[in-house]
Motif scaffolding. Structure first.
Motif, short mmCIF file in Angstrom:
data_model
loop_
_atom_site.label_atom_id
_atom_site.label_comp_id
_atom_site.label_asym_id
_atom_site.label_seq_id
_atom_site.Cartn_x
_atom_site.Cartn_y
_atom_site.Cartn_z
N TYR A 133 1.18 -1.03 -0.02
CA TYR A 133 0.06 0.20 -0.05
C TYR A 133 0.43 1.39 0.15
N PRO A 134 1.82 1.46 1.07
CA PRO A 134 2.70 2.88 0.86
C PRO A 134 3.61 3.21 -0.20
N VAL A 135 4.13 2.24 -1.10
CA VAL A 135 4.50 2.10 -2.60
C VAL A 135 2.98 2.75 -4.08
N SER A 136 1.83 1.69 -3.42
CA SER A 136 1.29 2.50 -4.06
C SER A 136 1.17 4.58 -4.11
N GLN A 137 0.76 4.08 -2.88
CA GLN A 137 0.74 5.48 -2.52
C GLN A 137 1.57 6.71 -3.07
N ALA A 138 3.14 6.04 -2.69
CA ALA A 138 4.13 6.89 -3.39
C ALA A 138 3.51 7.24 -4.34
N ALA A 139 3.26 6.15 -5.20
CA ALA A 139 3.54 5.91 -7.08
C ALA A 139 1.63 7.28 -7.34
N ASP A 140 1.04 7.56 -6.30
CA ASP A 140 -0.24 8.38 -6.61
C ASP A 140 0.52 10.24 -6.45
N ILE A 141 0.92 9.68 -5.69
CA ILE A 141 1.74 11.37 -5.00
C ILE A 141 2.71 11.48 -6.27
N THR A 142 3.29 10.95 -6.77
CA THR A 142 4.56 11.46 -7.94
C THR A 142 4.22 11.55 -8.78
N PHE A 143 4.12 11.13 -10.06
CA PHE A 143 3.06 10.56 -10.67
C PHE A 143 2.65 11.61 -11.17
N CYS A 144 2.17 12.77 -10.40
CA CYS A 144 2.18 14.21 -11.03
C CYS A 144 2.57 14.91 -10.60
N LYS A 145 3.54 14.99 -9.36
CA LYS A 145 5.07 15.97 -8.80
C LYS A 145 4.50 16.88 -8.26
N ALA A 146 3.27 15.93 -6.95
CA ALA A 146 3.02 17.06 -5.69
C ALA A 146 3.71 17.02 -5.13
N THR A 147 3.38 18.34 -4.53
CA THR A 147 4.66 19.36 -3.82
C THR A 147 4.38 19.17 -1.72
N ILE A 148 2.17 19.30 -2.00
CA ILE A 148 2.02 19.21 -0.94
C ILE A 148 0.72 18.22 -0.55
N ILE A 149 1.42 17.82 0.08
CA ILE A 149 0.41 16.53 0.94
C ILE A 149 -0.32 16.24 2.61
N PRO A 150 -1.50 17.24 2.40
CA PRO A 150 -2.43 16.74 3.36
C PRO A 150 -2.47 16.22 4.27
N VAL A 151 -1.69 16.03 5.56
CA VAL A 151 -2.17 14.09 6.25
C VAL A 151 -2.49 14.43 7.38
N GLY A 152 -2.96 12.88 7.89
CA GLY A 152 -2.74 12.97 9.56
C GLY A 152 -1.83 12.94 9.98
N GLU A 153 -1.36 13.08 10.96
CA GLU A 153 0.47 12.02 11.23
C GLU A 153 -0.05 10.95 11.80
N ASP A 154 -1.07 10.18 11.44
CA ASP A 154 -1.28 8.50 10.67
C ASP A 154 -0.59 8.05 9.76
N GLN A 155 -0.61 9.16 8.62
CA GLN A 155 -0.36 8.88 7.49
C GLN A 155 0.94 9.41 7.26
N GLU A 314 -2.39 13.90 -18.22
CA GLU A 314 -1.99 13.97 -18.56
C GLU A 314 -0.67 14.83 -18.55
N LEU A 315 -0.31 14.87 -16.44
CA LEU A 315 0.69 14.96 -15.77
C LEU A 315 1.45 13.24 -15.67
N GLY A 316 0.74 12.33 -15.38
CA GLY A 316 0.65 11.28 -15.61
C GLY A 316 1.40 10.60 -16.78
N LYS A 317 0.76 11.16 -17.76
CA LYS A 317 2.31 11.41 -18.87
C LYS A 317 3.18 12.11 -19.48
N GLU A 318 3.57 12.90 -18.65
CA GLU A 318 4.53 13.56 -18.33
C GLU A 318 5.54 12.99 -17.75
N THR A 319 5.04 12.47 -16.16
CA THR A 319 5.76 12.76 -15.69
C THR A 319 7.03 11.07 -16.05
#
Length: 334
Positions: A133-155, A314-319
């Motif tokens: 799951y954490p690897v998939s989540q890393a792909a979620d975040i980086t496919f679009c080159k997100a820089t800010i991730i709002p999360v709770g402390e548990d994440q 579109e963002l995913g293809k660029e990345t």
């Protein structure tokens, strides 16, 4: 929706059921605020929902529209944010596979969030998808080159693994990915209506964002309070009462007065509950109106999701062009 902003926000939820007021306090409210400042992507995480619902995909299909309505009702504006469907962005799955080649099993097994979630998952065995799951989540975040991730402390452990994956990719190949940073909101943790742990849709101790006034009042009226208070004038203990956490979240200006009155035994649980129910109802009323608007226009909701997914792709293809080039996998496109 054109924005010449360098920062990009990504957030989302597993589509395992309708969202509740704990989601609003913990993340949705913050997302609504951020969407006016940055390009914002909000993900309907249907693939990640399969980690615990792989044998019931029909539930995910049903929940997808419900969660999309929750987003729109809560104030996610399709003119400011892109809402997209995770499984419709194949670049995320492609990145997940590439990352899994250099993330160790031990790193996943020792992830505290995976440990905690596995205990409450109800699964007899640890499945590959759940462990990863954490690897998939890393792909979620980086496919679009997100820089800010709002999360709770548990994440936070998940996000730290993402940052490590980005750095490791840069060391192995070339630094084409962006290392994200967490934005942790300073919000009170909402206790469940039954007093057992945090508010959770899976535990049935939550107030859904689509609750009617009658449903809301009924849920609050039946909620567990301080077990030590038998009579109205008994001294209370606000810190162990779920209802007090709701005052902190939804009536912050009156929370101190409630604490004092409860401690002195000058306000009963019934009166305390009525005050907080009225405050939550005031929050939910405009959400009900927005939800009704979109419920009557399902084609418009579909258009919003398709437009958001197009932007995500579109963002995913660029990345992925950069990732493949960095890895030397652009065999025929040099």
């Amino acid at each position: 929706m054109e924005k010449s902003l360098k920062e990009r926000v990504l957030s989302g939820d597993r589509v395992t059921g309708r969202l509740h007021i704990g989601h609003y306090v913990g993340s949705l409210k913050h997302r609504v605020e951020l969407q006016s400042q940055y390009e914002t992507l909000v993900m309907l995480a249907d693939v990640q929902a399969l980690t615990t619902h792989f044998d019931r995909p029909e539930l995910i299909r049903g929940h997808l529209f419900d969660v999309a309505l929750d987003y729109l009702a809560a104030g996610i504006d399709p003119e400011k944010s892109f809402i997209f469907v995770q499984s419709m962005v194949p670049e995320i799955a492609e990145l997940t596979v590439f990352y899994s080649m250099f993330v160790t099993v031990n790193a996943l097994r020792h992830n505290p969030t995976v440990k905690a979630e596995s205990k409450g998952s109800g699964l007899d065995e640890m499945y590959y998808g759940f462990l990863g799951y954490p690897v998939s989540q890393a792909a979620d975040i980086t496919f679009c080159k997100a820089t800010i991730i709002p999360v709770g402390e548990d994440q936070l452990p998940h996000l730290e693994l993402t940052r490590k994956i980005v750095r490791r990719f840069g060391e192995l190949y070339r630094p084409v990915l962006v290392e994200p940073r967490a934005v942790v909101g300073d919000v009170p943790r909402l206790a469940g209506l039954d007093g057992h742990g945090k508010m959770s849709k899976s535990q049935g101790n939550a107030i859904a964002l689509d609750s009617s006034r009658e449903e809301l009042e009924s849920r609050i009226r039946k909620a567990v309070t301080d077990p030590a208070r038998v009579r109205k004038d008994d001294p209370g203990h606000p810190d162990i009462c779920p209802i007090y956490s709701y005052h902190e979240a939804f009536r912050p200006e009156g929370a101190a007065e409630i604490r004092e009155s409860c401690t002195k035994g000058t306000i009963g649980c019934s009166g305390c509950k009525k005050l907080v129910a009225a405050a939550i109802d005031g929050l939910l009323e405009p959400m009900r109106e927005r939800r009704a608007f979109y419920e009557q226009r399902p084609e418009r909701v579909k258009e919003i999701l398709l437009a958001g997914t197009d932007r995500a792709r579109e963002l995913g293809k660029e990345t992925m062009l950069e990732v493949r080039e960095a890895m030397g996998l652009d065999y025929f496109f040099r």
